[in-house]
Design a protein around this motif. Structure first.
Motif, PDB file in Angstrom:
ATOM      1  N   ALA A  68       0.823  -1.212   0.000  1.00 18.11           N
ATOM      2  CA  ALA A  68       0.000   0.000   0.000  1.00 18.11           C
ATOM      3  C   ALA A  68       0.855   1.259   0.000  1.00 18.11           C
ATOM      4  CB  ALA A  68      -0.935  -0.007   1.203  1.00 18.11           C
ATOM      5  N   ARG A  69       2.037   1.197   0.610  1.00 21.81           N
ATOM      6  CA  ARG A  69       2.936   2.353   0.632  1.00 21.81           C
ATOM      7  C   ARG A  69       3.741   2.475  -0.651  1.00 21.81           C
ATOM      8  NH1 ARG A  69       4.770   4.794   5.071  1.00 21.81           N
ATOM      9  NH2 ARG A  69       5.317   6.395   3.533  1.00 21.81           N
ATOM     10  N   PHE A  70       4.109   1.341  -1.233  1.00 22.63           N
ATOM     11  CA  PHE A  70       5.039   1.357  -2.360  1.00 22.63           C
ATOM     12  C   PHE A  70       4.354   1.494  -3.715  1.00 22.63           C
ATOM     13  CE2 PHE A  70       8.180  -1.405   0.261  1.00 22.63           C
ATOM     14  CZ  PHE A  70       8.593  -0.284   0.956  1.00 22.63           C
ATOM     15  N   GLU A  71       3.204   0.883  -3.876  1.00 24.25           N
ATOM     16  CA  GLU A  71       2.551   0.879  -5.188  1.00 24.25           C
ATOM     17  C   GLU A  71       1.896   2.224  -5.476  1.00 24.25           C
ATOM     18  OE1 GLU A  71       1.554  -3.887  -5.675  1.00 24.25           O
ATOM     19  OE2 GLU A  71      -0.058  -2.507  -5.065  1.00 24.25           O
ATOM     20  N   GLN A  72       2.063   2.693  -6.711  1.00 22.64           N
ATOM     21  CA  GLN A  72       1.496   3.958  -7.173  1.00 22.64           C
ATOM     22  C   GLN A  72       1.991   5.167  -6.367  1.00 22.64           C
ATOM     23  OE1 GLN A  72      -0.337   4.207 -10.093  1.00 22.64           O
ATOM     24  NE2 GLN A  72       0.419   2.098 -10.172  1.00 22.64           N
ATOM     25  N   CYS A  73       3.179   5.042  -5.796  1.00 19.16           N
ATOM     26  CA  CYS A  73       3.801   6.149  -5.067  1.00 19.16           C
ATOM     27  C   CYS A  73       5.078   6.555  -5.806  1.00 19.16           C
ATOM     28  CB  CYS A  73       4.137   5.722  -3.636  1.00 19.16           C
ATOM     29  SG  CYS A  73       4.973   6.995  -2.661  1.00 19.16           S
ATOM     30  N   GLY A  74       5.244   7.858  -6.004  1.00 20.69           N
ATOM     31  CA  GLY A  74       6.465   8.348  -6.636  1.00 20.69           C
ATOM     32  C   GLY A  74       6.621   7.906  -8.073  1.00 20.69           C
ATOM     33  N   VAL A  75       5.577   8.023  -8.859  1.00 24.52           N
ATOM     34  CA  VAL A  75       5.603   7.539 -10.242  1.00 24.52           C
ATOM     35  C   VAL A  75       6.350   8.525 -11.140  1.00 24.52           C
ATOM     36  CG1 VAL A  75       4.195   6.935 -12.248  1.00 24.52           C
ATOM     37  CG2 VAL A  75       3.441   6.282  -9.945  1.00 24.52           C
ATOM     38  N   VAL A  76       7.262   7.989 -11.937  1.00 19.61           N
ATOM     39  CA  VAL A  76       7.897   8.748 -13.027  1.00 19.61           C
ATOM     40  C   VAL A  76       7.571   8.010 -14.323  1.00 19.61           C
ATOM     41  CG1 VAL A  76      10.015   9.727 -13.975  1.00 19.61           C
ATOM     42  CG2 VAL A  76       9.779   9.447 -11.503  1.00 19.61           C
ATOM     43  N   PRO A  77       6.712   8.578 -15.170  1.00 21.58           N
ATOM     44  CA  PRO A  77       6.338   7.886 -16.413  1.00 21.58           C
ATOM     45  C   PRO A  77       7.541   7.680 -17.333  1.00 21.58           C
ATOM     46  CG  PRO A  77       4.817   9.689 -15.932  1.00 21.58           C
ATOM     47  CD  PRO A  77       5.983   9.846 -14.996  1.00 21.58           C
ATOM     48  N   ARG A  78       7.435   6.714 -18.196  1.00 25.04           N
ATOM     49  CA  ARG A  78       8.510   6.368 -19.119  1.00 25.04           C
ATOM     50  C   ARG A  78       8.933   7.564 -19.964  1.00 25.04           C
ATOM     51  NH1 ARG A  78       9.814   4.442 -24.191  1.00 25.04           N
ATOM     52  NH2 ARG A  78      11.129   2.560 -24.242  1.00 25.04           N
ATOM     53  N   GLU A  79       7.970   8.311 -20.499  1.00 25.62           N
ATOM     54  CA  GLU A  79       8.304   9.418 -21.377  1.00 25.62           C
ATOM     55  C   GLU A  79       9.057  10.508 -20.637  1.00 25.62           C
ATOM     56  OE1 GLU A  79       8.723  11.880 -24.670  1.00 25.62           O
ATOM     57  OE2 GLU A  79       8.393   9.732 -24.450  1.00 25.62           O
ATOM     58  N   GLU A  80       8.671  10.769 -19.396  1.00 22.53           N
ATOM     59  CA  GLU A  80       9.396  11.772 -18.609  1.00 22.53           C
ATOM     60  C   GLU A  80      10.819  11.307 -18.326  1.00 22.53           C
ATOM     61  OE1 GLU A  80       8.474  14.979 -17.514  1.00 22.53           O
ATOM     62  OE2 GLU A  80       7.088  14.505 -19.138  1.00 22.53           O
ATOM     63  N   MET A  81      10.980  10.035 -18.012  1.00 21.90           N
ATOM     64  CA  MET A  81      12.319   9.506 -17.761  1.00 21.90           C
ATOM     65  C   MET A  81      13.178   9.604 -19.020  1.00 21.90           C
ATOM     66  SD  MET A  81      14.174   8.312 -15.293  1.00 21.90           S
ATOM     67  CE  MET A  81      13.145   7.557 -14.020  1.00 21.90           C
ATOM     68  N   ARG A  82      12.580   9.361 -20.168  1.00 22.23           N
ATOM     69  CA  ARG A  82      13.332   9.477 -21.418  1.00 22.23           C
ATOM     70  C   ARG A  82      13.757  10.917 -21.666  1.00 22.23           C
ATOM     71  NH1 ARG A  82      13.191  11.231 -26.328  1.00 22.23           N
ATOM     72  NH2 ARG A  82      11.135  12.196 -26.039  1.00 22.23           N
ATOM     73  N   ARG A  83      12.842  11.871 -21.463  1.00 22.91           N
ATOM     74  CA  ARG A  83      13.120  13.273 -21.769  1.00 22.91           C
ATOM     75  C   ARG A  83      14.245  13.835 -20.895  1.00 22.91           C
ATOM     76  NH1 ARG A  83       9.329  16.815 -20.625  1.00 22.91           N
ATOM     77  NH2 ARG A  83       9.935  18.298 -22.239  1.00 22.91           N
ATOM     78  N   ILE A  84      14.305  13.415 -19.637  1.00 22.27           N
ATOM     79  CA  ILE A  84      15.339  13.966 -18.755  1.00 22.27           C
ATOM     80  C   ILE A  84      16.647  13.193 -18.836  1.00 22.27           C
ATOM     81  CG2 ILE A  84      13.582  14.840 -17.167  1.00 22.27           C
ATOM     82  CD1 ILE A  84      14.392  12.580 -15.235  1.00 22.27           C
ATOM     83  N   GLY A  85      16.687  12.134 -19.657  1.00 23.09           N
ATOM     84  CA  GLY A  85      17.918  11.369 -19.805  1.00 23.09           C
ATOM     85  C   GLY A  85      18.167  10.399 -18.678  1.00 23.09           C
ATOM     86  N   GLY A  86      17.101   9.912 -18.054  1.00 25.16           N
ATOM     87  CA  GLY A  86      17.251   8.986 -16.931  1.00 25.16           C
ATOM     88  C   GLY A  86      18.001   7.731 -17.325  1.00 25.16           C
ATOM     89  N   VAL A  87      18.761   7.192 -16.376  1.00 28.46           N
ATOM     90  CA  VAL A  87      19.589   6.015 -16.636  1.00 28.46           C
ATOM     91  C   VAL A  87      19.462   5.033 -15.474  1.00 28.46           C
ATOM     92  CG1 VAL A  87      21.263   7.252 -18.076  1.00 28.46           C
ATOM     93  CG2 VAL A  87      21.620   7.116 -15.600  1.00 28.46           C
ATOM     94  N   GLY A  88      20.027   3.856 -15.674  1.00 33.87           N
ATOM     95  CA  GLY A  88      20.180   2.895 -14.594  1.00 33.87           C
ATOM     96  C   GLY A  88      18.882   2.266 -14.123  1.00 33.87           C
ATOM     97  N   GLN A  89      18.911   1.805 -12.874  1.00 34.72           N
ATOM     98  CA  GLN A  89      17.770   1.072 -12.333  1.00 34.72           C
ATOM     99  C   GLN A  89      16.524   1.940 -12.287  1.00 34.72           C
ATOM    100  OE1 GLN A  89      19.495  -0.003  -8.586  1.00 34.72           O
ATOM    101  NE2 GLN A  89      18.814   1.858  -7.568  1.00 34.72           N
ATOM    102  N   ALA A  90      16.676   3.252 -12.059  1.00 36.88           N
ATOM    103  CA  ALA A  90      15.523   4.141 -12.021  1.00 36.88           C
ATOM    104  C   ALA A  90      14.837   4.195 -13.380  1.00 36.88           C
ATOM    105  CB  ALA A  90      15.950   5.537 -11.585  1.00 36.88           C
ATOM    106  N   ALA A  91      15.621   4.281 -14.457  1.00 38.30           N
ATOM    107  CA  ALA A  91      15.047   4.306 -15.803  1.00 38.30           C
ATOM    108  C   ALA A  91      14.392   2.974 -16.131  1.00 38.30           C
ATOM    109  CB  ALA A  91      16.132   4.645 -16.830  1.00 38.30           C
ATOM    110  N   ARG A  92      15.051   1.883 -15.768  1.00 40.61           N
ATOM    111  CA  ARG A  92      14.498   0.563 -16.082  1.00 40.61           C
ATOM    112  C   ARG A  92      13.197   0.300 -15.333  1.00 40.61           C
ATOM    113  NH1 ARG A  92      20.096  -0.385 -15.929  1.00 40.61           N
ATOM    114  NH2 ARG A  92      20.105  -1.381 -13.865  1.00 40.61           N
ATOM    115  N   ALA A  93      13.029   0.900 -14.151  1.00 45.89           N
ATOM    116  CA  ALA A  93      11.790   0.746 -13.404  1.00 45.89           C
ATOM    117  C   ALA A  93      10.636   1.487 -14.062  1.00 45.89           C
ATOM    118  CB  ALA A  93      11.969   1.237 -11.966  1.00 45.89           C
ATOM    119  N   SER A  94      10.962   2.449 -14.938  1.00 43.56           N
ATOM    120  CA  SER A  94       9.941   3.195 -15.669  1.00 43.56           C
ATOM    121  C   SER A  94       9.754   2.665 -17.085  1.00 43.56           C
ATOM    122  CB  SER A  94      10.320   4.683 -15.715  1.00 43.56           C
ATOM    123  OG  SER A  94      10.264   5.263 -14.430  1.00 43.56           O
ATOM    124  N   GLY A  95      10.298   1.502 -17.373  1.00 40.12           N
ATOM    125  CA  GLY A  95      10.115   0.889 -18.677  1.00 40.12           C
ATOM    126  C   GLY A  95      11.134   1.287 -19.712  1.00 40.12           C
TER     127      GLY A  95
END
Length: 509
Positions: free
Chosen positions: A334-361
């Protein structure tokens, strides 16, 4: 051509071979590349070159494993503003901000022209960390919450400024620079290669193996000498041990922040067992002293290899029990799911990398897209990818990567025992004296446990190291944390923060 094509296994590049193009051509080239998801920037920096400032850019082609290198230049005292790429491609923001802060180069239309690090040698000495221009919003129902720069516990300094409407976070701005140590300048201040290796280990203490490997890879390319194949395998084992230790530690930290004490203490014990395994191998829990150019002072023996395999198997088995407990706990989910969501497109636009990027698809993983050493030979890596981009996804990536790393280590050590178990030192001894290629550039590109880590080394006409420019994955992912907490309750910030576990000192070079 407007760019040079290389890859993660090729040697050093002569500076004169790197195309130098007009900034207008560079702008169009970058705009074309970055509009396509397959490309992202590994590094972009400015370096004095006589009476000019030369800008080098390394772009990764994730589809074909290519590294595209180009450059442009301006006069050293040229006041012309360069059109900013950040407004079109937000992943460029940390690079442009760093260039502006360090060199005084202005980027026209930069939407976030703020200091990035406050280095000691910054261009504008009037710019102070005490007068950082935090973003503000006006409204009778809004209030600001300041956290840091000094925090409870043992974490490093950083300032977090929240703008909230009641408990809901509307905006978070993160100001760093308090940890700045002048690491990059220290590399050029000494030509002692052992001292430089020790500096690389100190860039970010929890990623000592990652940064040491990236620097060693760059140095080895500049020497032009082949390294033993077994050394590749030992480095990958060390990297995967580091990954296991930190993914387990982060699982414990998330458990602590949700008062799941059983998970916390279990992960603390397993993390200790993991780093003690590294210590039994090389004498240091974080792997310092293990990675050296062209060789090692701590070669694996059959006995050490067997010990690592036993320990890793036990750690993976016990950690899997923690994972199952977490996944079967309704209160944690209940605490972890749907908390702190970063959508895939936002992660792509900011140049996200690593495990954080992979968690966003976004399946960015240097081990798969730009393999080096054993990843391209003995191991054919498949990235662990989740889709939801929330705290639970980032935790799930960690859980799956611990199991994957354990399998990788076992496979590599099985190969070692079959081929090298009876040899005294199949890796060879470290080499600190071979001359580096003159007037050249080389890079080390490594997937650490946080993500993509890049060291770019430049030499002068005498083969002396004149610059080591470092990119820690946290450089990209701090912005992802700021996006993750938008719309969340401020009480959820601790678990969002822990789900990224970004590096302050890796950012504040």
């Amino acid at each position: 051509m407007n760019y040079l094509v290389t890859d993660n296994t090729s040697g050093a590049l002569r500076l004169e071979e790197i195309p130098e193009i007009a900034y207008a051509d560079f702008y169009e080239l970058m705009h074309g590349w970055l509009a396509d998801e397959r490309y992202h920037v590994a590094h972009y920096f400015a370096q004095p070159s006589g009476d000019r400032m030369r800008f080098y850019c390394l772009v990764l082609d994730d589809a074909e494993g290519r590294v595209l290198v180009t450059s442009h230049a301006t006069g050293y005292y040229d006041d012309t503003e360069l059109p900013s790429l950040t407004a079109l491609h937000p992943q460029m923001h940390p690079f442009e901000r760093e260039i502006a802060e360090r060199c005084g180069i202005r980027f026209e239309g930069q939407p976030w022209p703020k200091p990035l690090r406050f280095p000691f040698d910054r261009y504008d000495r009037r710019s102070s960390i005490d007068n950082y221009p935090f973003y503000t919003m006006a409204g009778g129902s809004l209030h600001e919450v300041n956290v840091g720069p000094i925090h409870a516990g043992i974490i490093e300094p950083g300032a977090f400024r929240f703008i909230c409407n009641g408990e809901q976070v509307l905006h978070l701005e993160i100001a760093l620079g308090y940890q700045h140590r002048g690491v990059e300048a220290a590399f050029a201040a000494t030509q002692n290669r052992l001292r430089q290796m020790c500096l690389a280990e100190a860039v970010a203490g929890d990623s000592a193996v990652t940064h040491a490997t990236a620097f060693a890879e760059a140095i080895e390319k500049l020497t032009g000498c082949e390294r033993p194949a077994q050394l590749d395998r030992e480095r990958i084992v060390a990297l995967e041990l580091e990954r296991m230790a930190m993914q387990i530690a982060d699982t414990g930290a998330l458990s602590m922040d949700t008062s799941y004490q059983l998970g916390q203490v279990a992960c603390e014990a397993l993390r200790t067992m993991t780093i003690n395994t590294t210590q039994a191998w090389c004498g240091n829990r974080f792997g310092k002293g293990l990675i050296r150019p062209h060789g090692t002072d701590h070669p694996l023996t059959a006995e050490t290899s067997a010990m690592i395999r036993r320990n890793v198997a036990e750690i993976a088995r016990r950690y899997d029990e923690v994972r199952r407990d977490i996944e079967s706990s309704p209160s944690l989910l209940a605490r972890f799911e749907q908390c702190g969501v970063v959508p895939r497109e936002e992660m792509r636009r900011i140049g996200g990398v690593g495990q954080a990027a992979r968690a966003s698809g976004l399946g960015r993983d240097i081990r798969a897209t730009h393999p080096w050493g054993s990843y391209g030979k003995c191991l054919h890596h498949t990235p662990v990818v989740e889709e939801t981009g929330d705290v639970m996804a980032r935790l799930t990536v960690r859980c799956r990567e611990v199991a994957q790393s354990a399998r990788n280590i076992d496979r590599l050590l099985e190969i070692y025992e079959q081929k090298y178990g009876t040899l005294e030192n199949p890796c060879g001894r470290p080499d600190y004296t071979t001359r580096l290629a003159p007037s050249s550039l080389a890079f080390g590109l490594v997937e650490g446990w946080r993500g993509e880590t890049c060291h770019v080394v430049v030499t002068d006409a005498e083969g002396r190291l004149t610059a080591c420019r470092i990119k820690d994955p946290s450089l990209h992912n701090w912005l992802a944390l700021a996006l993750a907490v938008r719309g969340e309750g401020i009480s959820d910030f601790p678990i969002c923060n822990k789900s990224f576990n970004l590096s302050y000192c890796g950012h504040d070079l």
